[in-house]
Design a protein around this motif. Structure first.
Motif, PDB file in Angstrom:
ATOM      1  N   ALA A 266     -38.898 -17.182  -4.499  1.00 22.50           N
ATOM      2  CA  ALA A 266     -38.568 -18.479  -3.896  1.00 22.50           C
ATOM      3  C   ALA A 266     -37.215 -18.425  -3.192  1.00 22.50           C
ATOM      4  O   ALA A 266     -37.061 -18.937  -2.071  1.00 22.50           O
ATOM      5  CB  ALA A 266     -38.565 -19.560  -4.970  1.00 22.50           C
ATOM      6  N   ILE A 267     -36.229 -17.809  -3.812  1.00 23.64           N
ATOM      7  CA  ILE A 267     -34.900 -17.699  -3.199  1.00 23.64           C
ATOM      8  C   ILE A 267     -34.981 -16.905  -1.900  1.00 23.64           C
ATOM      9  O   ILE A 267     -34.408 -17.300  -0.875  1.00 23.64           O
ATOM     10  CB  ILE A 267     -33.905 -17.041  -4.184  1.00 23.64           C
ATOM     11  CG1 ILE A 267     -33.605 -17.992  -5.347  1.00 23.64           C
ATOM     12  CG2 ILE A 267     -32.607 -16.657  -3.468  1.00 23.64           C
ATOM     13  CD1 ILE A 267     -32.760 -17.381  -6.452  1.00 23.64           C
ATOM     14  N   ILE A 268     -35.698 -15.791  -1.906  1.00 23.07           N
ATOM     15  CA  ILE A 268     -35.824 -14.953  -0.709  1.00 23.07           C
ATOM     16  C   ILE A 268     -36.504 -15.717   0.422  1.00 23.07           C
ATOM     17  O   ILE A 268     -36.066 -15.672   1.575  1.00 23.07           O
ATOM     18  CB  ILE A 268     -36.608 -13.669  -1.034  1.00 23.07           C
ATOM     19  CG1 ILE A 268     -35.780 -12.770  -1.947  1.00 23.07           C
ATOM     20  CG2 ILE A 268     -36.993 -12.918   0.239  1.00 23.07           C
ATOM     21  CD1 ILE A 268     -36.553 -11.611  -2.521  1.00 23.07           C
ATOM     22  N   LEU A 269     -37.583 -16.430   0.100  1.00 23.50           N
ATOM     23  CA  LEU A 269     -38.316 -17.168   1.129  1.00 23.50           C
ATOM     24  C   LEU A 269     -37.465 -18.282   1.721  1.00 23.50           C
ATOM     25  O   LEU A 269     -37.448 -18.478   2.946  1.00 23.50           O
ATOM     26  CB  LEU A 269     -39.607 -17.733   0.537  1.00 23.50           C
ATOM     27  CG  LEU A 269     -40.661 -16.708   0.116  1.00 23.50           C
ATOM     28  CD1 LEU A 269     -41.818 -17.396  -0.612  1.00 23.50           C
ATOM     29  CD2 LEU A 269     -41.183 -15.923   1.315  1.00 23.50           C
ATOM     30  N   GLU A 270     -36.749 -19.024   0.882  1.00 19.51           N
ATOM     31  CA  GLU A 270     -35.906 -20.107   1.406  1.00 19.51           C
ATOM     32  C   GLU A 270     -34.677 -19.560   2.127  1.00 19.51           C
ATOM     33  O   GLU A 270     -34.232 -20.147   3.120  1.00 19.51           O
ATOM     34  CB  GLU A 270     -35.489 -21.031   0.266  1.00 19.51           C
ATOM     35  CG  GLU A 270     -36.643 -21.848  -0.293  1.00 19.51           C
ATOM     36  CD  GLU A 270     -36.202 -22.967  -1.208  1.00 19.51           C
ATOM     37  OE1 GLU A 270     -37.024 -23.841  -1.493  1.00 19.51           O
ATOM     38  OE2 GLU A 270     -35.023 -22.977  -1.641  1.00 19.51           O
ATOM     39  N   LYS A 271     -34.129 -18.471   1.640  1.00 23.99           N
ATOM     40  CA  LYS A 271     -32.967 -17.833   2.272  1.00 23.99           C
ATOM     41  C   LYS A 271     -33.299 -17.401   3.693  1.00 23.99           C
ATOM     42  O   LYS A 271     -32.424 -17.337   4.556  1.00 23.99           O
ATOM     43  CB  LYS A 271     -32.536 -16.633   1.427  1.00 23.99           C
ATOM     44  CG  LYS A 271     -31.347 -15.826   1.944  1.00 23.99           C
ATOM     45  CD  LYS A 271     -30.969 -14.769   0.907  1.00 23.99           C
ATOM     46  CE  LYS A 271     -29.832 -13.876   1.404  1.00 23.99           C
ATOM     47  NZ  LYS A 271     -30.274 -12.905   2.415  1.00 23.99           N
ATOM     48  N   ASN A 272     -34.555 -17.112   3.940  1.00 24.18           N
ATOM     49  CA  ASN A 272     -35.014 -16.716   5.265  1.00 24.18           C
ATOM     50  C   ASN A 272     -34.633 -17.727   6.332  1.00 24.18           C
ATOM     51  O   ASN A 272     -34.354 -17.381   7.472  1.00 24.18           O
ATOM     52  CB  ASN A 272     -36.533 -16.505   5.215  1.00 24.18           C
ATOM     53  CG  ASN A 272     -37.138 -16.156   6.542  1.00 24.18           C
ATOM     54  OD1 ASN A 272     -37.448 -17.044   7.325  1.00 24.18           O
ATOM     55  ND2 ASN A 272     -37.280 -14.872   6.817  1.00 24.18           N
ATOM     56  N   GLY A 273     -34.640 -19.006   5.962  1.00 25.86           N
ATOM     57  CA  GLY A 273     -34.182 -20.056   6.870  1.00 25.86           C
ATOM     58  C   GLY A 273     -35.232 -20.628   7.791  1.00 25.86           C
ATOM     59  O   GLY A 273     -34.960 -21.557   8.544  1.00 25.86           O
ATOM     60  N   ASN A 274     -36.439 -20.097   7.737  1.00 25.75           N
ATOM     61  CA  ASN A 274     -37.499 -20.601   8.627  1.00 25.75           C
ATOM     62  C   ASN A 274     -38.812 -20.557   7.853  1.00 25.75           C
ATOM     63  O   ASN A 274     -39.695 -19.771   8.153  1.00 25.75           O
ATOM     64  CB  ASN A 274     -37.568 -19.751   9.888  1.00 25.75           C
ATOM     65  CG  ASN A 274     -38.529 -20.326  10.918  1.00 25.75           C
ATOM     66  OD1 ASN A 274     -38.946 -21.475  10.825  1.00 25.75           O
ATOM     67  ND2 ASN A 274     -38.898 -19.513  11.896  1.00 25.75           N
ATOM     68  N   LEU A 275     -38.915 -21.423   6.853  1.00 27.46           N
ATOM     69  CA  LEU A 275     -40.015 -21.369   5.895  1.00 27.46           C
ATOM     70  C   LEU A 275     -41.083 -22.406   6.217  1.00 27.46           C
ATOM     71  O   LEU A 275     -40.801 -23.595   6.345  1.00 27.46           O
ATOM     72  CB  LEU A 275     -39.471 -21.611   4.486  1.00 27.46           C
ATOM     73  CG  LEU A 275     -40.491 -21.634   3.338  1.00 27.46           C
ATOM     74  CD1 LEU A 275     -41.196 -20.293   3.206  1.00 27.46           C
ATOM     75  CD2 LEU A 275     -39.792 -22.000   2.027  1.00 27.46           C
ATOM     76  N   PHE A 276     -42.334 -21.936   6.326  1.00 32.44           N
ATOM     77  CA  PHE A 276     -43.471 -22.838   6.466  1.00 32.44           C
ATOM     78  C   PHE A 276     -44.038 -23.095   5.077  1.00 32.44           C
ATOM     79  O   PHE A 276     -44.470 -22.161   4.391  1.00 32.44           O
ATOM     80  CB  PHE A 276     -44.550 -22.232   7.365  1.00 32.44           C
ATOM     81  CG  PHE A 276     -45.745 -23.129   7.550  1.00 32.44           C
ATOM     82  CD1 PHE A 276     -45.802 -24.024   8.602  1.00 32.44           C
ATOM     83  CD2 PHE A 276     -46.800 -23.102   6.648  1.00 32.44           C
ATOM     84  CE1 PHE A 276     -46.895 -24.868   8.760  1.00 32.44           C
ATOM     85  CE2 PHE A 276     -47.893 -23.940   6.799  1.00 32.44           C
ATOM     86  CZ  PHE A 276     -47.940 -24.824   7.860  1.00 32.44           C
TER      87      PHE A 276
END
Length: 322
Positions: A266-276
């Motif tokens: 979850a942290i990695i996906l949100e850290k990405n900054g462009n989450l669908f």
């Protein structure tokens, strides 16, 4: 684990846990019916199932599974359900990889190679070699320990070792009920901006740690209740140095938790900054009885008690769906 600890686990905790599982599924008789239905599913998957679709190892966007003898029938039915709704043109953009968890028998491997040659099987030994080369124990002691001890960590690590480009991970115990339009649109978006990520939502917040503990290590907090059963990202966004540090920080300060892998994902996906974030009414984790009966939504992720309906009924419905 000490000898005394192993004895205690074998004769106390393991039987106790098994009894709790049996009770959860309505007692011994119903539990045995569920296991028999699962065996039927496995027999059908390995002997009769045909997976259509123009996907191949040449497909640019990777769909990854972690599987073994206990889960191979679920993995195959998930692949079957995904591609049955896609056009040939849509299928061609995907490749499918089965990462062995170390338990695939030679008999099952032979079936995969003979019946499903379009699925790339990544042997356990190949992944272990990649671990040694790209995550050496001296530099990544915690990640090596977690992948050896906790199967959930394998799905965060294995598909991204020495890989680049678009990659999705699918848990095996999922079935697609219709064309996954939102996911396909995200794949198209990903081609234009490769920093995009995709996720589905859990029915509750399942990260194992208290919110104040998460904030001490990750001050920005985690905004969504993400389920790691289906996610998509560019493999280049998986920073193993960052993951090693997160594991160390959380475990050194607050101990290990079963859902640590899901929280880090979850942290990695949100850290990405462009989450669908997929609509939770379409991409459903823990579908209810009525949702299963009416086949509501795009995706069902059969966790916990919903597995009874998955084994007894849902895979059979798949064979009838158009």
């Amino acid at each position: 684990m000490s000898i005394a600890g192993k004895i205690l686990y074998e004769f106390y905790y393991q039987p106790k846990n098994q009894l709790e599982v049996v009770r959860k599924f309505g007692g011994k008789q119903n539990y045995e019916k569920m296991l028999a239905a699962e065996q039927e599913m496995k027999n059908h998957a390995l002997e009769l199932l045909t997976i259509n679709g123009d996907f191949s190892p040449m497909g640019e966007f990777k769909i990854n599974f972690l599987t073994g003898d206990r889960f191979i029938h679920q993995s195959l039915f998930c692949v079957y359900s995904f591609f049955k709704f896609l056009t040939p043109e849509e299928s061609q953009q995907f490749s499918v990889n089965f990462y062995s968890d170390g338990t695939l028998s030679q008999g099952v491997i032979s079936v995969l190679q003979t019946k499903f040659p379009q699925i790339r099987l990544v042997p356990f030994g190949e992944t272990q070699q990649a671990l040694r080369e790209h995550l050496p124990v001296l530099s990544y002691p915690r990640l090596n320990k977690k992948t050896a001890a906790m199967p959930l960590f394998k799905k965060l690590i294995y598909p991204h070792l020495n890989q680049t480009g678009g990659a999705a991970f699918f848990d095996s115990d999922m079935l697609f009920l219709k064309k996954p339009i939102a996911f396909l649109k995200w794949v198209e978006q990903f081609k234009m901006q490769e920093n995009a990520a995709f996720c589905i939502l859990d029915v509750e917040r399942s990260y194992g740690y208290q919110e104040e503990e998460i904030l001490k290590i990750w001050p920005g907090g985690i905004q969504h209740n993400i389920n790691s059963g289906m996610y998509g990202i560019d493999s280049r966004q998986i920073d193993f140095d960052f993951i090693e540090k997160l594991v160390c920080d959380f475990e050194n300060n607050f101990g290990s938790q079963y859902y640590l892998e899901q929280m880090i994902t979850a942290i990695i996906l949100e850290k990405n900054g462009n989450l669908f974030v997929a609509d939770s009414e379409e991409y459903i984790v823990l579908p209810g009885t009525e949702q299963i009966r009416s086949q509501t939504g795009t995706l069902h992720h059969y966790v916990n008690e919903s597995k009874e309906f998955y084994f007894k009924d849902s895979w059979r419905k798949q064979l009838l769906r158009k």
